[in-house]
Design a protein around this motif. Structure first.
Motif, mmCIF file in Angstrom:
data_model
loop_
_atom_site.group_PDB
_atom_site.id
_atom_site.type_symbol
_atom_site.label_atom_id
_atom_site.label_comp_id
_atom_site.label_asym_id
_atom_site.label_seq_id
_atom_site.Cartn_x
_atom_site.Cartn_y
_atom_site.Cartn_z
ATOM 1 N N ARG A 151 0.838 -1.232 0.197
ATOM 2 C CA ARG A 151 0.024 0.031 0.038
ATOM 3 C C ARG A 151 0.976 1.185 -0.014
ATOM 4 N N ALA A 152 1.763 1.146 0.859
ATOM 5 C CA ALA A 152 2.880 2.429 0.701
ATOM 6 C C ALA A 152 3.425 2.675 -0.653
ATOM 7 N N LEU A 153 3.674 1.462 -1.356
ATOM 8 C CA LEU A 153 4.488 1.651 -2.671
ATOM 9 C C LEU A 153 3.347 2.059 -3.659
ATOM 10 N N ALA A 154 1.902 1.698 -3.412
ATOM 11 C CA ALA A 154 0.714 2.244 -4.141
ATOM 12 C C ALA A 154 0.856 3.771 -4.213
ATOM 13 N N ALA A 155 0.880 4.148 -3.005
ATOM 14 C CA ALA A 155 0.869 5.637 -2.819
ATOM 15 C C ALA A 155 1.983 6.424 -3.502
ATOM 16 N N ARG A 156 3.205 5.894 -3.785
ATOM 17 C CA ARG A 156 4.236 6.346 -4.230
ATOM 18 C C ARG A 156 4.283 6.052 -5.743
ATOM 19 N N SER A 157 3.378 5.543 -6.416
ATOM 20 C CA SER A 157 3.266 5.164 -7.828
ATOM 21 C C SER A 157 3.321 6.234 -8.767
ATOM 22 N N GLY A 158 4.247 6.090 -9.850
ATOM 23 C CA GLY A 158 4.657 7.015 -10.777
ATOM 24 C C GLY A 158 5.632 8.015 -10.190
ATOM 25 N N GLN A 159 6.188 7.977 -9.148
ATOM 26 C CA GLN A 159 7.049 9.089 -8.743
ATOM 27 C C GLN A 159 8.520 8.197 -8.716
ATOM 28 N N LEU A 160 9.454 9.044 -8.566
ATOM 29 C CA LEU A 160 10.927 8.603 -8.376
ATOM 30 C C LEU A 160 11.066 7.781 -7.071
ATOM 31 N N LEU A 161 11.536 6.563 -6.990
ATOM 32 C CA LEU A 161 11.160 5.670 -5.794
ATOM 33 C C LEU A 161 12.536 5.753 -4.835
ATOM 34 N N ASN A 162 12.457 6.341 -3.754
ATOM 35 C CA ASN A 162 13.521 6.411 -2.922
ATOM 36 C C ASN A 162 13.458 4.973 -2.042
ATOM 37 N N LEU A 163 14.055 4.115 -2.223
ATOM 38 C CA LEU A 163 13.906 2.700 -1.514
ATOM 39 C C LEU A 163 13.966 2.864 0.151
ATOM 40 N N SER A 164 15.361 3.517 0.335
ATOM 41 C CA SER A 164 15.726 3.924 1.612
ATOM 42 C C SER A 164 14.772 4.481 2.406
ATOM 43 N N THR A 165 14.129 5.418 1.925
ATOM 44 C CA THR A 165 13.173 6.280 2.511
ATOM 45 C C THR A 165 12.094 5.390 2.816
ATOM 46 N N LEU A 166 11.343 4.688 2.003
ATOM 47 C CA LEU A 166 10.330 3.840 2.044
ATOM 48 C C LEU A 166 10.427 2.882 3.242
ATOM 49 N N ALA A 167 11.735 2.199 3.132
ATOM 50 C CA ALA A 167 11.928 1.023 4.003
ATOM 51 C C ALA A 167 12.032 1.754 5.547
ATOM 52 N N ARG A 168 12.739 3.143 5.699
ATOM 53 C CA ARG A 168 12.652 3.648 6.895
ATOM 54 C C ARG A 168 11.151 4.177 7.444
ATOM 55 N N ASP A 169 10.605 4.360 6.682
ATOM 56 C CA ASP A 169 9.185 4.750 7.069
ATOM 57 C C ASP A 169 8.377 3.606 7.517
ATOM 58 N N LEU A 170 8.506 2.488 6.934
ATOM 59 C CA LEU A 170 8.122 1.286 7.360
ATOM 60 C C LEU A 170 8.650 0.644 8.335
ATOM 61 N N GLY A 171 9.803 0.837 8.755
ATOM 62 C CA GLY A 171 10.520 0.163 9.757
ATOM 63 C C GLY A 171 11.258 -1.231 9.459
ATOM 64 N N VAL A 172 11.705 -1.286 8.208
ATOM 65 C CA VAL A 172 12.322 -2.521 7.632
ATOM 66 C C VAL A 172 13.448 -2.432 7.208
ATOM 67 N N ALA A 173 14.383 -3.442 6.782
ATOM 68 C CA ALA A 173 15.705 -3.080 6.354
ATOM 69 C C ALA A 173 15.415 -2.866 4.973
ATOM 70 N N VAL A 174 16.675 -2.134 4.251
ATOM 71 C CA VAL A 174 16.657 -1.739 2.761
ATOM 72 C C VAL A 174 16.354 -3.206 2.175
ATOM 73 N N ASN A 175 17.229 -3.898 2.451
ATOM 74 C CA ASN A 175 17.543 -5.250 1.705
ATOM 75 C C ASN A 175 16.264 -5.974 1.705
ATOM 76 N N THR A 176 15.461 -6.036 2.765
ATOM 77 C CA THR A 176 14.018 -6.384 2.796
ATOM 78 C C THR A 176 13.192 -5.812 1.831
ATOM 79 N N ALA A 177 13.112 -4.416 1.526
ATOM 80 C CA ALA A 177 12.424 -3.645 0.881
ATOM 81 C C ALA A 177 12.796 -3.963 -0.548
ATOM 82 N N LYS A 178 14.117 -4.189 -0.957
ATOM 83 C CA LYS A 178 14.414 -4.649 -2.196
ATOM 84 C C LYS A 178 13.957 -6.128 -2.589
#
Length: 296
Positions: A108-135
């Protein structure tokens, strides 16, 4: 994908793998062989227009076969069931996801960012997960064709692989469900309207080319000054630049970025298109044509 994993032999040279995406408008309207806008000067031949007032309804439903062939189905109920089935079966079969609840939050968080430049580090931090997990989760979504990754265009192919990409969902209906959109008018004219238009345009291009057995090459273009073209489609030796606008009344000023790209790449650029939510074709100057979404 889960079926492939259970096969004990590689079947190298003896098997073909087909990507089954949601239906394109061409498939839905029985015009599978219809060309894309830049492939035929006489038009696409789809002969099925869509009024701007109906565009939001199209976004909410979109291209899964069950909803196309049975338009009376409850859209929200169907997408809810599809998402749950996807999470419980497809995702688990890939064995890369731990807690499904946390993965659903990522979805759902990714859907809210659809069509935007994806900063995976920021997304992972907001969700409280590791960047490698988000990848890893992102790779699951790409492998199961829930998302399309669109990378910026650079003449150096190596740079295309490392620069910040944009993420789009493969189906506008799924995107609407995940972002909580329920009202057709809000989908067509609300804050997500531009993103939904881009999602629909990208999906139509990728689905059409994929159904021909091709591997679509689609990028976006952005300069250091912030000038941007939404999509560049590789068509032979040419790039087809496409700008998407939610407006139903295209104007020449909307084609500024397309003209900038034409100047920068010169004879490597094919015809340019501004895709809008209205109907009809309209020349916007040398080499640029405005076309309604239904005529893409």
């Amino acid at each position: 994908m889960s079926c492939i994993e259970t096969v004990t032999e590689s079947l190298t040279g003896r098997a073909a793998i087909l990507r089954l995406l949601p239906m394109s408008r061409r498939e839905a309207f029985g015009r599978v062989g219809a060309p894309l806008a830049w492939e035929a000067e006489e038009g696409t031949g789809i002969q099925r227009t869509i009024a701007p007032t109906d565009l939001g309804r199209e976004f909410l439903r979109d291209g899964y076969p069950e909803l196309v062939t049975h338009p009376e189905r409850d859209i929200q109920l169907w997408h809810a069931g599809f998402t749950q089935t996807y999470l419980e079966r497809d995702v688990r079969s890939l064995r890369q996801v731990g807690g499904l609840t946390q993965f659903q939050s990522f979805l759902r968080a990714l859907a809210a960012r659809s069509g935007q430049l994806l900063n995976l580090s920021t997304l992972a931090r907001d969700l409280g997960v590791a960047v490698n997990t988000a990848k890893a989760w992102l790779s699951v979504l790409e492998a199961t064709h829930r998302i399309f990754i669109v990378r910026p265009y650079f003449a150096n192919i190596g740079k295309r692989l490392v620069k910040t990409p944009k993420i789009y969902f493969g189906d506008p209906g799924t995107l609407c469900y995940l972002t909580g959109l329920r009202d057709p008018d809000h989908a067509a004219a609300g804050p997500m309207a531009g993103c939904l238009m881009e999602t629909a345009v990208l999906g139509e291009i990728i689905k059409t080319l994929t159904s021909r057995g091709l591997s679509p090459q689609v990028h976006f273009w952005r300069t250091a000054a912030g000038v941007e073209v939404d999509f560049l489609v590789e068509a032979g030796t040419k790039f087809i630049p496409i700008e998407v606008k939610k407006s139903a009344t295209p104007r020449p000023a909307m084609a500024t970025s397309l003209r900038a790209f034409q100047r920068d790449l010169g004879d490597r650029v094919g015809p340019a298109y501004l895709v809008h939510s209205g109907e009809g074709k309209l020349p916007l100057g040398s080499g640029v044509t405005a076309v309604g979404f239904s005529e893409l």
